[in-house]
Scaffold this motif. Structure first.
Motif, PDB file in Angstrom:
ATOM      1  N   GLU A 132      -5.592   0.341  -6.812  1.00 20.71           N
ATOM      2  CA  GLU A 132      -6.961   0.638  -6.379  1.00 20.71           C
ATOM      3  C   GLU A 132      -6.913   1.651  -5.238  1.00 20.71           C
ATOM      4  OE1 GLU A 132     -11.031  -1.778  -5.211  1.00 20.71           O
ATOM      5  OE2 GLU A 132      -9.089  -2.659  -4.710  1.00 20.71           O
TER       6      GLU A 132
ATOM      7  N   SER B  25      -7.988   3.335  -1.946  1.00 19.35           N
ATOM      8  CA  SER B  25      -8.718   2.875  -0.762  1.00 19.35           C
ATOM      9  C   SER B  25      -8.921   3.981   0.259  1.00 19.35           C
ATOM     10  CB  SER B  25      -7.979   1.704  -0.096  1.00 19.35           C
ATOM     11  OG  SER B  25      -6.723   2.119   0.414  1.00 19.35           O
TER      12      SER B  25
ATOM     13  N   THR C   9       0.828  -1.205   0.000  1.00 18.25           N
ATOM     14  CA  THR C   9       0.000   0.000   0.000  1.00 18.25           C
ATOM     15  C   THR C   9       0.863   1.256   0.000  1.00 18.25           C
ATOM     16  OG1 THR C   9      -1.748  -1.160   1.214  1.00 18.25           O
ATOM     17  CG2 THR C   9      -1.830   1.251   1.225  1.00 18.25           C
TER      18      THR C   9
END
Length: 208
Positions: A196, A198, A164
């Protein structure tokens, strides 16, 4: 630099950061210390003398050329550990390490504790892991022919344990790129389904 002489606060910081897990030696003289924004933690005339666990705040590490220009080594580091290289190899040219915000750290004097640390198997494994991470990071994302997109995906897939990106500042520091370059790379990767979103400024690698 200011030492915070609060035993309760020190014990809380050690426990919260999980620092005792990096040592098997007991009775080490940890200290709680703060630095102000803009303060130098180390320089060529004042090498880093402590192992510093950064709890709050950010730092940047750089070299100065003879013409006065700087070479940025790393920037925007949050919770991290400074001093593992100095422990492993004494006598190296010192870098400039500067607080880019107010800092709160747990400090452990290196030379004062060197004999104990050199016999501490848990700590030595910790240092080995840290130095391996540095080499791995340079090997995987330090190649000039790589695009920012390529560096970002390698960083997230193989270096970040949670895969991340936690904000643009983290990516800029690790990839040595501008905010615009990183934003362009993130948009492209999101558009192709490789990243993606988040949360605000938080992106997760897909297809790990």
């Amino acid at each position: 630099m200011e030492y915070i002489r609060d035993k309760t606060a020190l014990e809380r910081a050690l426990e919260t950061a999980g620092i005792p897990a990096y040592f098997e030696t007991e009775g080490l003289n940890f200290r709680l210390v703060s630095f102000e924004k803009g303060e130098l933690l180390s320089s060529p005339v004042r090498p880093l003398r402590d192992l510093l666990f950064v709890l709050e705040g950010t730092v940047q590490v750089y070299l100065l050329r003879e013409d006065g220009s700087s070479i940025l080594i790393s920037r925007g580091l949050g919770q991290t550990v400074l001093g593992t290289v100095e422990f492993a190899r004494r006598g190296l040219p010192a870098l400039f390490t500067e607080a880019t915000s107010d800092l709160l750290c747990v400090a452990l004097p290196l030379e004062e504790n060197r004999a104990a640390l050199e016999a501490d198997r848990v700590f030595l494994r910790f240092v080995l892991a840290r130095l391996t991470d540095m080499v791995l990071s340079y090997t995987l994302i330090g190649q000039p022919q790589q695009t920012v997109e390529e560096k970002l995906m390698v960083f997230l897939r193989y270096i970040k344990p949670d895969h991340t990106l936690h904000g643009m500042a983290e990516g800029m520091a690790q990839l040595h790129c501008s905010r615009r370059q990183l934003q362009r790379a993130v948009r492209g990767l999101c558009g192709r389904g490789k990243l993606e979103r988040s949360g605000r400024g938080i992106y997760v690698a897909k297809g790990k």
